[in-house]
Design a protein around this motif. Structure first.
Motif, short mmCIF file in Angstrom:
data_model
loop_
_atom_site.label_atom_id
_atom_site.label_comp_id
_atom_site.label_asym_id
_atom_site.label_seq_id
_atom_site.Cartn_x
_atom_site.Cartn_y
_atom_site.Cartn_z
N SER A 249 -95.45 -58.15 -53.55
CA SER A 249 -94.24 -58.53 -54.30
C SER A 249 -94.01 -57.64 -55.52
O SER A 249 -93.06 -56.88 -55.56
CB SER A 249 -94.36 -59.99 -54.72
OG SER A 249 -93.29 -60.34 -55.54
N ASN A 250 -94.86 -57.74 -56.53
CA ASN A 250 -94.72 -56.82 -57.67
C ASN A 250 -96.08 -56.51 -58.27
O ASN A 250 -96.93 -57.37 -58.39
CB ASN A 250 -93.70 -57.32 -58.70
CG ASN A 250 -94.13 -58.56 -59.44
OD1 ASN A 250 -94.67 -58.48 -60.54
ND2 ASN A 250 -93.91 -59.73 -58.85
N CYS A 251 -96.24 -55.23 -58.63
CA CYS A 251 -97.59 -54.73 -58.93
C CYS A 251 -98.01 -54.97 -60.37
O CYS A 251 -99.20 -54.90 -60.68
CB CYS A 251 -97.68 -53.25 -58.59
SG CYS A 251 -96.64 -52.22 -59.65
N GLY A 252 -97.07 -55.20 -61.26
CA GLY A 252 -97.43 -55.41 -62.67
C GLY A 252 -97.44 -54.12 -63.47
O GLY A 252 -97.99 -54.08 -64.57
N GLY A 253 -96.85 -53.04 -62.94
CA GLY A 253 -96.74 -51.80 -63.71
C GLY A 253 -97.43 -50.60 -63.07
O GLY A 253 -97.02 -49.47 -63.28
N LYS A 277 -97.71 -45.26 -60.84
CA LYS A 277 -97.00 -46.01 -61.89
C LYS A 277 -95.69 -46.53 -61.30
O LYS A 277 -95.07 -45.87 -60.48
CB LYS A 277 -96.66 -45.08 -63.06
CG LYS A 277 -97.88 -44.53 -63.76
CD LYS A 277 -98.14 -45.27 -65.06
CE LYS A 277 -99.29 -44.62 -65.81
NZ LYS A 277 -100.39 -45.54 -66.08
N CYS A 278 -95.31 -47.73 -61.72
CA CYS A 278 -94.13 -48.36 -61.12
C CYS A 278 -93.07 -48.61 -62.18
O CYS A 278 -93.40 -48.91 -63.33
CB CYS A 278 -94.59 -49.68 -60.49
SG CYS A 278 -93.33 -50.51 -59.56
N LEU A 279 -91.81 -48.48 -61.79
CA LEU A 279 -90.71 -48.71 -62.74
C LEU A 279 -90.60 -50.18 -63.13
O LEU A 279 -90.19 -50.52 -64.22
CB LEU A 279 -89.37 -48.30 -62.12
CG LEU A 279 -89.08 -46.82 -61.89
CD1 LEU A 279 -87.65 -46.67 -61.39
CD2 LEU A 279 -89.26 -46.04 -63.18
N TYR A 280 -90.97 -51.05 -62.20
CA TYR A 280 -90.81 -52.49 -62.44
C TYR A 280 -92.03 -53.00 -63.19
O TYR A 280 -93.17 -52.84 -62.73
CB TYR A 280 -90.64 -53.22 -61.11
CG TYR A 280 -90.29 -54.68 -61.27
CD1 TYR A 280 -88.98 -55.06 -61.57
CD2 TYR A 280 -91.26 -55.66 -61.15
CE1 TYR A 280 -88.66 -56.40 -61.74
CE2 TYR A 280 -90.94 -57.01 -61.31
CZ TYR A 280 -89.64 -57.36 -61.61
OH TYR A 280 -89.32 -58.68 -61.78
N LYS A 281 -91.78 -53.59 -64.33
CA LYS A 281 -92.90 -53.94 -65.22
C LYS A 281 -93.69 -55.16 -64.72
O LYS A 281 -94.82 -55.39 -65.14
CB LYS A 281 -92.39 -54.20 -66.65
CG LYS A 281 -91.93 -52.94 -67.33
CD LYS A 281 -93.11 -51.95 -67.52
CE LYS A 281 -92.62 -50.53 -67.72
NZ LYS A 281 -93.34 -49.53 -66.96
N LEU A 373 -96.74 -50.40 -51.19
CA LEU A 373 -95.36 -50.53 -51.66
C LEU A 373 -95.17 -51.80 -52.49
O LEU A 373 -95.56 -52.88 -52.07
CB LEU A 373 -94.40 -50.51 -50.46
CG LEU A 373 -92.92 -50.60 -50.76
CD1 LEU A 373 -92.13 -49.67 -49.83
CD2 LEU A 373 -92.37 -52.02 -50.59
N CYS A 374 -94.61 -51.62 -53.70
CA CYS A 374 -94.28 -52.75 -54.58
C CYS A 374 -92.82 -53.10 -54.28
O CYS A 374 -91.93 -52.27 -54.46
CB CYS A 374 -94.47 -52.31 -56.02
SG CYS A 374 -93.71 -53.40 -57.24
N GLN A 375 -92.57 -54.31 -53.79
CA GLN A 375 -91.21 -54.64 -53.32
C GLN A 375 -90.19 -54.66 -54.46
O GLN A 375 -89.11 -54.11 -54.33
CB GLN A 375 -91.24 -55.98 -52.60
CG GLN A 375 -92.01 -55.90 -51.28
CD GLN A 375 -92.24 -57.27 -50.67
OE1 GLN A 375 -92.64 -58.20 -51.36
NE2 GLN A 375 -92.01 -57.39 -49.39
N PHE A 376 -90.54 -55.28 -55.58
CA PHE A 376 -89.59 -55.29 -56.71
C PHE A 376 -89.36 -53.86 -57.21
O PHE A 376 -88.25 -53.50 -57.57
CB PHE A 376 -90.12 -56.18 -57.85
CG PHE A 376 -89.75 -57.63 -57.70
CD1 PHE A 376 -88.61 -58.15 -58.33
CD2 PHE A 376 -90.53 -58.49 -56.94
CE1 PHE A 376 -88.26 -59.48 -58.19
CE2 PHE A 376 -90.20 -59.83 -56.80
CZ PHE A 376 -89.06 -60.33 -57.42
N GLY A 377 -90.43 -53.06 -57.20
CA GLY A 377 -90.30 -51.67 -57.62
C GLY A 377 -89.41 -50.89 -56.66
O GLY A 377 -88.59 -50.08 -57.08
N ALA A 378 -89.57 -51.15 -55.35
CA ALA A 378 -88.77 -50.46 -54.33
C ALA A 378 -87.29 -50.79 -54.54
O ALA A 378 -86.42 -49.91 -54.44
CB ALA A 378 -89.22 -50.89 -52.94
#
Ligand SMILES: [Zn+2]
Length: 413
Positions: A249-253, A277-281, A373-378
């Motif tokens: 779902s989301n990686c946390g950064g 590194k992911c754009l979604y925090k 793959l981080c879904q929120f980041g994607a």
């Protein structure tokens, strides 16, 4: 409703179609029955065997609905031919599976049948199949094995993905993110299917988050259908092998290193699940767990009595327990998720731990295992103009996106 083998003078159009369908299915099953070596053709990977339910034979209560259902049976576990069957019912209720298959067809409970010495049942429908209020495409297989029976949905890859993609990612999200999700889900399905067929297992994929969420037709949506069809047959390979296309779902950064979190799945030189590194925090979370629960689980793990837990702290994805005054035990944060529950310890990204009275407060960021793959980041990348290839290449490193058929031509599996 009569046995298929009986002499019937008149064949309706519907019955002719059924015969053609049967021939097609039988030929598919001949191919499916192979185990070693795995000389896979593309059409074999288009007959996925999704486990809907594994039930103890004593708890049997199996009602399947649909239009013009047929039931066929075979004395082989992986049949190349079905010995006989019954058809033209709208409902089949199975009463017992072992040692004899007993079932009613139609809802008036007047026509009972018994079949002995069978090992595989196939149920077909002219339309969809319905089980426990959910509708499914494809066919059902029922295979008794040991003290259980396996209810399996035999389905093509595209139809499988039409259900999985919207079950794993909201269909309202960006189309390019949905396409990336479709490719990841297809690759994951291929990878797991190959692994299980090499072992000669009777199904390919669980229908739950143990593999990928699959709820039949109810989740299907035109937008996710488009994501599936516009990426038809595309898979992700690394060193010419399909990858473990893990997602969450989301990686946390920042995503986590797959080699550390899933050492049993990856070789040490597999680099494609390296951290990025992911754009979604990420979303913050906080949950409390009873100290007693932790004590109990820890005692089981170390196989010894625990009189006191004196301190708990976290550092670099590890949790340290100071117990019985001066002993220390440590666990990776993903191991404590498994121990306490994936929805309570929502991610391995634990930022803080506090003992408060009889409780331990866990604070963290993100949701899911954090690998791949981080879904929120994607979705955020898609909103920023990235296309599906760019999204895939952002989260999976040193990979190629190729056509499944092309890969199979040169594959050594
Ligand atoms: Zn992320």
């Amino acid at each position: 409703m009569q046995p298929l083998n009986s002499n019937k003078p008149i064949q309706t159009h519907k019955q002719k179609i059924k015969k053609i369908l049967t021939c097609f299915i039988l030929s598919s099953l001949i191919i499916l029955s192979k185990t070693y070596p795995l000389n896979l053709q593309k059409n074999e990977l288009d007959n996925l065997r999704i486990l809907l339910e594994k039930i103890n034979t004593e708890d049997i209560n199996l009602t399947i609905k649909g239009n013009y259902l047929s039931l066929k049976y075979s004395t082989e576990e992986f049949p190349s031919i079905y010995q006989g069957g019954f058809h033209l019912a709208n409902q089949i209720t199975i009463l017992s599976l072992k040692p004899t298959l007993k079932f009613f067809y139609d809802h008036n409970y007047q026509n009972t049948n018994e079949i002995q010495n069978y090992k595989n049942i196939m149920i077909l429908s002219s339309n969809y199949l319905e089980y426990k209020g959910k509708k499914y495409r494809g066919k059902f297989l029922i295979i008794p094995k040991d003290k259980n029976y396996y209810l399996i949905n035999l389905i093509g890859m595209d139809d499988y993905l039409r259900s999985v993609v919207p079950s794993e990612m909201p269909s309202s999200w960006e189309l390019e993110a949905l396409k990336a999700q479709a490719i990841a889900a297809r690759t994951y399905a291929i990878k797991v299917t190959i692994e299980r067929r090499k072992k000669g297992e009777i199904f390919d994929l669980y229908s739950t988050v143990l593999d990928q969420a699959y709820y039949g037709m109810e989740k299907e949506n035109p937008k996710t259908d488009e994501a599936v069809y516009k990426t038809k047959d595309l898979i992700i390979v690394y060193n010419n092998q399909p990858i473990w296309a893990l997602y969450h779902s989301n990686c946390g950064g920042e995503t986590l290193d797959g080699k550390i979190v899933f050492p049993q799945r990856l070789n040490t030189n597999d680099q494609y699940l390296s951290p990025v590194k992911c754009l979604y925090k990420g979303k913050n979370w906080e949950n409390k767990v009873e100290l007693y629960t932790i004590k109990k689980n820890l005692a089981k793990l170390i196989n010894s009595n625990i009189y006191s837990i004196d301190n708990i702290y976290t550092n670099n994805f590890k949790i340290y327990f100071v117990y019985n005054k001066n002993s220390i035990y440590s666990l990776y944060t993903w191991e404590i998720r498994k121990l306490i529950g994936y929805n309570i310890i929502r991610s391995p990204y634990i930022t803080n731990l506090l003992i408060q009275g009889e409780y331990v407060i866990f604070q963290g960021i993100g949701f899911g295992h954090g690998v791949g793959l981080c879904q929120f980041g994607a979705n955020m990348l898609a909103k920023n103009g990235f296309n599906y290839q760019e999204i895939i290449k952002y989260y999976y490193k040193n990979i190629e996106i190729i056509d499944l058929g092309r890969w199979l031509e040169n594959a050594n599996i």
